[in-house]
Design a protein around this motif. Structure first.
Motif, PDB file in Angstrom:
ATOM      1  N   ALA A 142       0.824  -1.199   0.000  1.00  0.00           N
ATOM      2  CA  ALA A 142       0.000   0.000   0.000  1.00  0.00           C
ATOM      3  C   ALA A 142       0.867   1.261   0.000  1.00  0.00           C
ATOM      4  O   ALA A 142       1.917   1.291   0.644  1.00  0.00           O
ATOM      5  CB  ALA A 142      -0.902  -0.001   1.232  1.00  0.00           C
ATOM      6  N   PHE A 143       0.411   2.263  -0.723  1.00  0.00           N
ATOM      7  CA  PHE A 143       1.054   3.586  -0.759  1.00  0.00           C
ATOM      8  C   PHE A 143       2.527   3.529  -1.150  1.00  0.00           C
ATOM      9  O   PHE A 143       3.345   4.303  -0.650  1.00  0.00           O
ATOM     10  CB  PHE A 143       0.908   4.308   0.610  1.00  0.00           C
ATOM     11  CG  PHE A 143      -0.502   4.397   1.097  1.00  0.00           C
ATOM     12  CD1 PHE A 143      -1.563   4.576   0.211  1.00  0.00           C
ATOM     13  CD2 PHE A 143      -0.797   4.300   2.451  1.00  0.00           C
ATOM     14  CE1 PHE A 143      -2.870   4.669   0.670  1.00  0.00           C
ATOM     15  CE2 PHE A 143      -2.095   4.387   2.909  1.00  0.00           C
ATOM     16  CZ  PHE A 143      -3.134   4.575   2.020  1.00  0.00           C
ATOM     17  N   ARG A 144       2.856   2.616  -2.041  1.00  0.00           N
ATOM     18  CA  ARG A 144       4.258   2.505  -2.462  1.00  0.00           C
ATOM     19  C   ARG A 144       4.776   3.832  -3.009  1.00  0.00           C
ATOM     20  O   ARG A 144       5.911   4.223  -2.779  1.00  0.00           O
ATOM     21  CB  ARG A 144       4.360   1.422  -3.533  1.00  0.00           C
ATOM     22  CG  ARG A 144       5.762   1.234  -4.016  1.00  0.00           C
ATOM     23  CD  ARG A 144       5.860   0.226  -5.124  1.00  0.00           C
ATOM     24  NE  ARG A 144       7.171   0.316  -5.729  1.00  0.00           N
ATOM     25  CZ  ARG A 144       7.579  -0.464  -6.703  1.00  0.00           C
ATOM     26  NH1 ARG A 144       6.780  -1.393  -7.185  1.00  0.00           N
ATOM     27  NH2 ARG A 144       8.782  -0.320  -7.203  1.00  0.00           N
ATOM     28  N   ASP A 145       3.907   4.510  -3.768  1.00  0.00           N
ATOM     29  CA  ASP A 145       4.329   5.792  -4.351  1.00  0.00           C
ATOM     30  C   ASP A 145       3.843   6.977  -3.522  1.00  0.00           C
ATOM     31  O   ASP A 145       3.828   8.120  -3.993  1.00  0.00           O
ATOM     32  CB  ASP A 145       3.794   5.901  -5.783  1.00  0.00           C
ATOM     33  CG  ASP A 145       4.354   4.782  -6.656  1.00  0.00           C
ATOM     34  OD1 ASP A 145       5.538   4.439  -6.460  1.00  0.00           O
ATOM     35  OD2 ASP A 145       3.604   4.229  -7.480  1.00  0.00           O
ATOM     36  N   GLY A 146       3.427   6.677  -2.314  1.00  0.00           N
ATOM     37  CA  GLY A 146       2.973   7.750  -1.442  1.00  0.00           C
ATOM     38  C   GLY A 146       1.591   8.247  -1.825  1.00  0.00           C
ATOM     39  O   GLY A 146       0.869   7.596  -2.587  1.00  0.00           O
ATOM     40  N   GLY A 152       5.963   7.617   0.392  1.00  0.00           N
ATOM     41  CA  GLY A 152       6.218   6.464  -0.463  1.00  0.00           C
ATOM     42  C   GLY A 152       7.623   5.922  -0.287  1.00  0.00           C
ATOM     43  O   GLY A 152       8.455   6.479   0.433  1.00  0.00           O
ATOM     44  N   MET A 153       7.872   4.808  -0.949  1.00  0.00           N
ATOM     45  CA  MET A 153       9.170   4.149  -0.863  1.00  0.00           C
ATOM     46  C   MET A 153      10.216   4.914  -1.676  1.00  0.00           C
ATOM     47  O   MET A 153       9.879   5.559  -2.666  1.00  0.00           O
ATOM     48  CB  MET A 153       9.056   2.724  -1.408  1.00  0.00           C
ATOM     49  CG  MET A 153       8.346   1.767  -0.471  1.00  0.00           C
ATOM     50  SD  MET A 153       9.328   1.467   1.022  1.00  0.00           S
ATOM     51  CE  MET A 153       8.226   0.351   1.895  1.00  0.00           C
ATOM     52  N   PRO A 154      11.482   4.800  -1.295  1.00  0.00           N
ATOM     53  CA  PRO A 154      12.535   5.458  -2.089  1.00  0.00           C
ATOM     54  C   PRO A 154      12.615   4.878  -3.502  1.00  0.00           C
ATOM     55  O   PRO A 154      12.091   3.796  -3.763  1.00  0.00           O
ATOM     56  CB  PRO A 154      13.816   5.179  -1.300  1.00  0.00           C
ATOM     57  CG  PRO A 154      13.460   4.246  -0.194  1.00  0.00           C
ATOM     58  CD  PRO A 154      11.997   4.116  -0.110  1.00  0.00           C
ATOM     59  N   ASP A 155      13.315   5.563  -4.361  1.00  0.00           N
ATOM     60  CA  ASP A 155      13.397   5.162  -5.771  1.00  0.00           C
ATOM     61  C   ASP A 155      14.043   3.798  -5.962  1.00  0.00           C
ATOM     62  O   ASP A 155      13.728   3.082  -6.911  1.00  0.00           O
ATOM     63  CB  ASP A 155      14.207   6.207  -6.564  1.00  0.00           C
ATOM     64  CG  ASP A 155      13.441   7.510  -6.671  1.00  0.00           C
ATOM     65  OD1 ASP A 155      12.203   7.477  -6.447  1.00  0.00           O
ATOM     66  OD2 ASP A 155      14.068   8.549  -6.954  1.00  0.00           O
ATOM     67  N   ASP A 156      14.963   3.472  -5.055  1.00  0.00           N
ATOM     68  CA  ASP A 156      15.662   2.200  -5.255  1.00  0.00           C
ATOM     69  C   ASP A 156      14.892   1.003  -4.700  1.00  0.00           C
ATOM     70  O   ASP A 156      15.393  -0.108  -4.690  1.00  0.00           O
ATOM     71  CB  ASP A 156      17.069   2.262  -4.648  1.00  0.00           C
ATOM     72  CG  ASP A 156      17.032   2.460  -3.133  1.00  0.00           C
ATOM     73  OD1 ASP A 156      15.908   2.662  -2.578  1.00  0.00           O
ATOM     74  OD2 ASP A 156      18.111   2.425  -2.515  1.00  0.00           O
ATOM     75  N   PHE A 157      13.659   1.252  -4.241  1.00  0.00           N
ATOM     76  CA  PHE A 157      12.875   0.134  -3.715  1.00  0.00           C
ATOM     77  C   PHE A 157      12.372  -0.747  -4.860  1.00  0.00           C
ATOM     78  O   PHE A 157      11.868  -0.248  -5.865  1.00  0.00           O
ATOM     79  CB  PHE A 157      11.671   0.657  -2.910  1.00  0.00           C
ATOM     80  CG  PHE A 157      10.779  -0.454  -2.409  1.00  0.00           C
ATOM     81  CD1 PHE A 157      11.084  -1.138  -1.239  1.00  0.00           C
ATOM     82  CD2 PHE A 157       9.642  -0.830  -3.132  1.00  0.00           C
ATOM     83  CE1 PHE A 157      10.272  -2.167  -0.786  1.00  0.00           C
ATOM     84  CE2 PHE A 157       8.832  -1.866  -2.681  1.00  0.00           C
ATOM     85  CZ  PHE A 157       9.141  -2.529  -1.509  1.00  0.00           C
TER      86      PHE A 157
END
Lengths: 437, 169
Positions: A142-146, A152-157
């Motif tokens: 959920a809310f991976r991209d905020g 949200g998760m950082p770009d390297d996730f």
């Protein structure tokens, strides 16, 4: 089989003078020189030993019973269980493969499956909706991209980097096993030819679940492991066996120890048709032979000869915590899970075959009265191991069990079951895998 | 029951004398066990009675094997005989606490009854602990003055039995 060298001492209480100098300090007390014929009582109550067992046995190079294949009929069917303290999920995926994994979300460590049995399209953690496919691979969260471009998760996730910890699994004779170790040999090599032969005999036809329950026994798990290998006690403590001639030591029978390198597993069997009443039962005034033999409800013991090998009673113990019983026609899988150093949950699962006719199923149902938490020949085991647990409290450093019935060695005993050979076999395996030998 | 709610339920009036007799009968059954007069226990059942102890899970799944399964009074007698002379266990006693019985007249002199129960167990160390919670699902046969259980299904809430079960519920 190689064992990892422990990197830490198992207990701060380790007493240097009691530790073998050639070993890493793991056993916080002496194991008597006699070896497998002496079992130090402290082994049943020492928290440091319990902790080390989790590492070396439950997360070690051993196959552990997870469930029956019949628990996982359809894709998405799952069954939760434990390997030692660790919660496990076994699930059937859409390709029909059975996968096992630790029941612990890769995010915060919460249980992913709460129910014991269920069906799910995907495995989803309720905490933050991290969702895994049926192989345990993370698919999304959920809310991976905020929200509204924030958080949200950082770009390297990457979801590819996260999954439920896999557990190596294998299916054999309708049973699903799991192991944490890559070093565990394949299931058939682990159990050995002799044990696999009897497993195939018992589980060769499609199985049908008839019932299940569990029992909390207030003793260390190894006391039940001993108990289920103890052919010496079976006909003495369990009077009902002897009186109704279900199992006596004066029937033809024996102990077969696995032919694998480690004598961890065994089969104890009896042939009811061969009873030749021995005077020793009377002479010893054995408590168990004193009960009058007439049943008011004789249908309880109605049975038929199911196999042409003449074996009418068998207990097969598979290291470390699995036992298969075939008492007359009552087939049950028993397995036990440690719930702390002095508490164990013992599971009973009663099985028939899909092609049983009505009369056969009825007999299996009636005979189920023999075993389980209220079993006429098994209920004593609910308390007897607790009696040992309580009796050995405060035993100190030097006290140990004396186990020389039937000799001092570990080898098959085709001629007699008045022996503790199978228990010695368990301890031989245990000592080796724990690094205590 | 109020007549103002839409979801009112019709509850047929049962002969109050019969209800009182069933209540006494079920209390007597429990007290017989609690007082360790176990030899009298099979006498509460018909000759062909079913006595089945199972768990809520197994009952819901329709599984035929639970924890104890007796067919006929003879098997109940065998259980008591085994308990007295064969089985070995730490002596203990029960105390049954019965809930209100929901009684339904099934006609043909058969009543169905559902009674929740709590059973405590007192062990040799002097402690009393909760041992079993569940419901009795009974079929009771009325024959003139006599009542007898034709079927008692004991459905336990838990699927875990602590230590062992040897004294009937």
């Amino acid at each position: 089989m190689t064992l990892a060298t422990p990197t830490e001492t198992a207990s701060e209480n380790t007493r240097a003078e009691n530790v073998r100098t050639d070993k890493v300090k793991v056993l916080p007390f002496d194991w008597p020189e006699e070896g497998v014929t002496r079992i130090p009582f402290q082994i049943f109550s020492d928290p440091a030993v319990y902790k080390l067992e989790q590492e070396r046995i439950f997360r070690g190079p051993v196959w552990h019973f997870l469930c029956l294949e019949l628990d996982l009929k359809e894709p998405g069917d799952y069954r939760t269980s434990f390997i030692g303290d660790t919660p496990i999920i076994a699930v059937k995926d859409r390709d029909g493969e059975i996968n096992a994994m630790v029941n612990r979300c890769a995010h915060k460590g919460a249980l992913v499956c709460h129910k014991e049995r269920g069906n799910a399209k995907a495995l989803s953690c309720v905490y933050h909706s991290w969702t895994y496919d049926l192989s345990g691979q993370l698919m999304g969260l959920a809310f991976r991209d905020g929200l509204r471009g924030k958080g949200g998760m950082p770009d390297d996730f990457s979801v590819k980097d996260h999954r439920l910890q896999p557990v190596r699994s294998a299916v054999f004779a309708g049973m699903v096993f799991g192991t944490f170790s890559d070093e565990t040999p394949d299931v058939e090599s682990f159990f050995g030819t002799e044990m696999c032969k009897i497993l195939r005999r018992n589980f060769s036809r499609p199985l049908k679940l008839l019932g299940y329950h569990s029992q909390i026994i207030h003793n260390n798990w190894k006391l039940y492991a001993e108990n289920v290998r103890d052919s010496y006690h079976a006909t003495l403590l369990h009077t009902f066996y002897t009186t109704f001639k279900i199992n006596r030591l004066d029937m033809d029978g024996g102990i077969r120890i696995t032919d694998a390198a480690q004598p961890w597993h065994h089969l104890s069997f009896a042939k009811r048709a061969t009873l030749d009443a021995a005077e020793e039962y009377k002479a010893a005034e054995v408590h168990s032979a004193s009960y009058e033999t007439r049943l008011n409800g004789p249908e309880l013991l109605e049975a038929w000869n199911e196999f042409d090998d003449g074996i009418t009673h068998s207990i097969q113990a598979l290291f470390p915590t699995l036992a298969i019983q075939f008492t007359l026609n009552s087939l049950a899988v028993r397995w036990f899970t440690p719930r702390g150093v002095d508490k164990t949950e013992l599971f009973w699962m009663y099985i028939g075959y899909e092609d049983d006719d009505e009369a056969e199923e009825r007999m299996r149902i009636m005979q189920s009265n023999l075993t389980g938490a209220a079993g006429l020949v098994s209920l004593e085991d609910g308390c007897i191991n607790e009696f040992v647990q309580r009796g050995t409290k405060g035993s100190g450093q030097s006290a140990s069990a004396f186990m020389e019935m039937g000799g001092k060695t570990v080898e098959s005993s085709e001629a007699s079951r008045a022996t503790e050979v199978a228990i010695r076999g368990f301890w031989k395996g245990y000592r080796e895998i724990m690094g205590f030998a | 029951m109020t007549t103002k709610t839409a979801a009112k339920r019709d509850v047929p009036v049962l002969n109050p004398d019969l209800r009182a007799r069933v209540a006494d009968f079920l209390a007597d059954y429990a007290h017989t066990i609690d007082d360790d007069r176990l030899e009298e226990w099979p006498g509460y059942f018909t000759a062909d009675a079913l006595y089945h102890i199972t768990t809520r899970e197994s009952d819901a799944a329709g599984l035929p094997i639970g924890i104890m399964h007796c067919r006929g009074r003879g098997m109940l007698e065998d259980r008591i005989k085994a308990l007295r002379t064969a089985n070995i266990f730490e002596p203990h006693s029960y105390c049954h606490i019965l809930g209100a019985t929901r009684l339904v007249d099934q006609g043909a002199s058969v009543l169905s009854a559902r009674t929740n129960f709590t059973v405590t167990r007192t062990m040799q160390d002097g402690g009393t602990e909760l041992f079993a919670i569940g419901k009795f699902l009974d079929e009771i046969v009325v024959d003139g003055k006599a009542l007898a259980i034709r079927s008692r299904r004991v459905v336990l809430e838990s699927r875990r039995i602590d230590v062992l079960l040897v004294i009937p519920l």
